[in-house]
Enzyme design. Structure first.
Site, PDB file in Angstrom:
ATOM      1  N   CYS A  28      13.752  24.174   1.138  1.00 40.08           N
ATOM      2  CA  CYS A  28      12.756  24.800   0.267  1.00 40.08           C
ATOM      3  C   CYS A  28      11.810  23.752  -0.331  1.00 40.08           C
ATOM      4  O   CYS A  28      11.982  22.558  -0.143  1.00 40.08           O
ATOM      5  CB  CYS A  28      13.450  25.559  -0.867  1.00 40.08           C
ATOM      6  SG  CYS A  28      14.619  26.812  -0.315  1.00 40.08           S
ATOM      7  N   MET A  29      10.834  24.227  -1.078  1.00 41.31           N
ATOM      8  CA  MET A  29       9.891  23.317  -1.719  1.00 41.31           C
ATOM      9  C   MET A  29      10.579  22.403  -2.721  1.00 41.31           C
ATOM     10  O   MET A  29      10.262  21.210  -2.800  1.00 41.31           O
ATOM     11  CB  MET A  29       8.787  24.112  -2.416  1.00 41.31           C
ATOM     12  CG  MET A  29       7.760  23.240  -3.129  1.00 41.31           C
ATOM     13  SD  MET A  29       6.468  24.177  -3.970  1.00 41.31           S
ATOM     14  CE  MET A  29       5.523  24.790  -2.584  1.00 41.31           C
ATOM     15  N   ASP A  30      11.516  22.931  -3.485  1.00 35.53           N
ATOM     16  CA  ASP A  30      12.106  22.192  -4.601  1.00 35.53           C
ATOM     17  C   ASP A  30      13.586  21.908  -4.460  1.00 35.53           C
ATOM     18  O   ASP A  30      14.141  21.189  -5.287  1.00 35.53           O
ATOM     19  CB  ASP A  30      11.896  22.971  -5.904  1.00 35.53           C
ATOM     20  CG  ASP A  30      10.451  23.371  -6.106  1.00 35.53           C
ATOM     21  OD1 ASP A  30       9.594  22.473  -6.050  1.00 35.53           O
ATOM     22  OD2 ASP A  30      10.182  24.574  -6.286  1.00 35.53           O
ATOM     23  N   ARG A  35     -10.123   0.155  15.270  1.00 36.97           N
ATOM     24  CA  ARG A  35     -10.030   0.899  14.021  1.00 36.97           C
ATOM     25  C   ARG A  35     -11.034   0.329  13.023  1.00 36.97           C
ATOM     26  O   ARG A  35     -12.048   0.954  12.738  1.00 36.97           O
ATOM     27  CB  ARG A  35      -8.592   0.847  13.473  1.00 36.97           C
ATOM     28  CG  ARG A  35      -8.368   1.706  12.243  1.00 36.97           C
ATOM     29  CD  ARG A  35      -6.910   1.784  11.849  1.00 36.97           C
ATOM     30  NE  ARG A  35      -6.334   0.492  11.492  1.00 36.97           N
ATOM     31  CZ  ARG A  35      -5.069   0.332  11.095  1.00 36.97           C
ATOM     32  NH1 ARG A  35      -4.249   1.364  11.049  1.00 36.97           N
ATOM     33  NH2 ARG A  35      -4.612  -0.866  10.771  1.00 36.97           N
ATOM     34  N   LYS A  49       0.840  -1.197   0.000  1.00 38.07           N
ATOM     35  CA  LYS A  49       0.000   0.000   0.000  1.00 38.07           C
ATOM     36  C   LYS A  49       0.875   1.247   0.000  1.00 38.07           C
ATOM     37  O   LYS A  49       2.085   1.184   0.255  1.00 38.07           O
ATOM     38  CB  LYS A  49      -0.901  -0.005   1.236  1.00 38.07           C
ATOM     39  CG  LYS A  49      -0.148  -0.029   2.561  1.00 38.07           C
ATOM     40  CD  LYS A  49      -1.086  -0.107   3.739  1.00 38.07           C
ATOM     41  CE  LYS A  49      -0.297  -0.108   5.054  1.00 38.07           C
ATOM     42  NZ  LYS A  49      -1.181  -0.070   6.225  1.00 38.07           N
ATOM     43  N   ARG A  81       2.081 -10.442   7.748  1.00 43.96           N
ATOM     44  CA  ARG A  81       1.983  -9.213   6.951  1.00 43.96           C
ATOM     45  C   ARG A  81       3.018  -8.178   7.384  1.00 43.96           C
ATOM     46  O   ARG A  81       2.654  -7.101   7.858  1.00 43.96           O
ATOM     47  CB  ARG A  81       0.588  -8.584   7.098  1.00 43.96           C
ATOM     48  CG  ARG A  81      -0.586  -9.408   6.680  1.00 43.96           C
ATOM     49  CD  ARG A  81      -1.871  -8.566   6.691  1.00 43.96           C
ATOM     50  NE  ARG A  81      -1.996  -7.726   7.865  1.00 43.96           N
ATOM     51  CZ  ARG A  81      -2.566  -8.121   9.010  1.00 43.96           C
ATOM     52  NH1 ARG A  81      -3.050  -9.329   9.139  1.00 43.96           N
ATOM     53  NH2 ARG A  81      -2.639  -7.274  10.026  1.00 43.96           N
ATOM     54  N   TYR A  93      15.132  31.035   2.757  1.00 41.35           N
ATOM     55  CA  TYR A  93      14.077  31.856   3.352  1.00 41.35           C
ATOM     56  C   TYR A  93      14.387  32.176   4.814  1.00 41.35           C
ATOM     57  O   TYR A  93      14.782  31.320   5.595  1.00 41.35           O
ATOM     58  CB  TYR A  93      12.737  31.122   3.293  1.00 41.35           C
ATOM     59  CG  TYR A  93      12.207  30.946   1.896  1.00 41.35           C
ATOM     60  CD1 TYR A  93      11.689  32.021   1.176  1.00 41.35           C
ATOM     61  CD2 TYR A  93      12.228  29.698   1.290  1.00 41.35           C
ATOM     62  CE1 TYR A  93      11.216  31.856  -0.113  1.00 41.35           C
ATOM     63  CE2 TYR A  93      11.749  29.517   0.005  1.00 41.35           C
ATOM     64  CZ  TYR A  93      11.242  30.604  -0.694  1.00 41.35           C
ATOM     65  OH  TYR A  93      10.763  30.427  -1.972  1.00 41.35           O
ATOM     66  N   HIS A  97      -5.175  -7.051  13.564  1.00 41.27           N
ATOM     67  CA  HIS A  97      -3.991  -6.182  13.503  1.00 41.27           C
ATOM     68  C   HIS A  97      -3.555  -5.821  14.915  1.00 41.27           C
ATOM     69  O   HIS A  97      -4.355  -5.359  15.722  1.00 41.27           O
ATOM     70  CB  HIS A  97      -4.302  -4.907  12.724  1.00 41.27           C
ATOM     71  CG  HIS A  97      -3.084  -4.099  12.383  1.00 41.27           C
ATOM     72  ND1 HIS A  97      -2.179  -4.489  11.428  1.00 41.27           N
ATOM     73  CD2 HIS A  97      -2.602  -2.933  12.894  1.00 41.27           C
ATOM     74  CE1 HIS A  97      -1.201  -3.598  11.347  1.00 41.27           C
ATOM     75  NE2 HIS A  97      -1.429  -2.652  12.237  1.00 41.27           N
TER      76      HIS A  97
END
Length: 357
Positions: free
Chosen positions: A295-297, A126, A34, A205, A248, A153
């Site tokens: 930073c973002m990138d 859950r 997943k 699992r 920044y 679980h």
């Protein structure tokens, strides 16, 4: 176009982890893939796992993941662990996806060609049917010829105190005793490493453990290897003059002239922004600090004295000096969040260890 960041996956490490966990569990594996195989890449991991002799099937969390995985047609059962909407049940059953069932209504609504895994809530609170309800649901599924498996679980199997996990397992065993023989599975990665073989369990699992990670108190004995090494390209090199700030907020200022490499990896790619002023990377053969705010990138790295320039690679985490566990600690989070947060802009490649981007 060239990849700016690459997650290299070691097929050898993945196969070794799967073999070790299956032997530890004394059972075949229902491997969770997943969340893009915990950030590693669903298709890549599933194709390798489906060839592994110790893997019985592949598990996912959402109907979209289940459909995608089933359409790969890898010759292994696909098990959906979380509920599907009523209108999704028929199409998923048509694809052969094993469906989770936790109520009499869900059991009665399954088409006659479906195969079900009874979800038992033994204390996680859950998903699933409580033990006293689960027996009736399981019997109805068995009467209809649809019951293939049952699962629960563990909530605390990765903790040093295993008393509650033992209580959960006893509750699960009590349910199984009231049902015909089936494929039973309970142990997540913590359960496999803490308990080893659990009586009556056909499958295990292990999630993050399959990708090379274990709780600190189990890590030394686990013998697992991280599957993923993350590298990003240097985009630019420049000099920051003494007294100038970087990034920044100018949180970091150069105490003297400093050579800086701009590396193409940021929080939009999944690197934790909270690691600002704590993070390091491996570059030019050395561990070097990330300067200023992430930073973002991109991020900026001190490469003073190193022969590093555009097109070279920085290693952000792997099986060496800097691990995902360390990055997670810098980011005030856990390995799960770091790995599953790795963005789509990062290319995944399965292949030989140490391959460059």
């Amino acid at each position: 176009m060239l990849a700016r960041a690459v997650a290299h996956l070691s097929e050898a490490a993945l196969n070794a982890n799967l073999r070790a966990l299956s032997r530890r569990a004394g059972a075949a594996l229902l491997l969770p893939v997943k969340a893009e195989a915990y950030g590693h890449g669903l298709d890549l991991v599933a194709r390798v796992a489906a060839r592994h002799p110790d893997v019985w099937g592949l598990a996912v969390a959402t109907p979209i993941e289940a459909e995608r995985l089933a359409r790969l047609d890898l010759g292994r059962p696909v098990v959906l662990l979380s509920p599907a909407a009523p209108e999704e049940v028929g199409p998923l059953a048509d694809l052969g996806v094993r469906l989770p069932v936790a109520s009499l209504a869900e059991a009665g609504a399954l088409p006659p060609h479906a195969r079900a895994h009874l979800k038992v809530d033994t204390g996680m609170n859950r998903l699933g049917a409580r033990p006293e309800e689960a027996v009736a649901v399981g019997r109805l599924l068995a009467e209809r010829g649809l019951l293939e498996g049952a699962y629960t679980h563990f909530a605390t199997a990765d903790e040093p105190d295993l008393s509650f996990a033992r209580e959960q397992f006893a509750r699960f065993q009590a349910v199984l005793a009231e049902l015909p023989p089936l494929l039973a599975h309970a142990a997540n990665g913590g359960g496999v490493l803490s308990f080893g073989a659990l009586p009556g369990m056909s499958l295990a699992r292990p999630g993050l453990a399959a990708y090379g990670f274990a709780p600190p108190h189990l890590r030394a004995a686990a013998g697992l290897r991280p599957v993923q090494t993350l590298r990003a390209r240097v985009n630019q090199r420049h000099t920051v003059r003494a007294g100038e700030g970087v990034s920044y907020g100018a949180l970091w200022r150069a105490p003297q002239d400093t050579e800086v490499a701009v590396v193409g990896m940021g929080y939009a790619d999944g690197y934790p922004r909270n690691a600002t002023l704590k993070a390091s990377v491996l570059i030019g053969g050395e561990r070097r600090p990330v300067l200023g705010r992430i930073c973002m990138d991109q991020m900026m790295v001190d490469v003073t004295g190193l022969d590093v320039g555009p097109g070279d690679w920085a290693e952000l985490w792997g099986d060496g000096d800097i691990t995902v566990s360390e990055v997670a600690a810098w980011g005030d989070t856990i390995e799960y969040e770091v790995l599953t947060g790795l963005g789509a802009r990062v290319e995944r490649r399965m292949g030989e260890e140490g391959a460059e981007g």
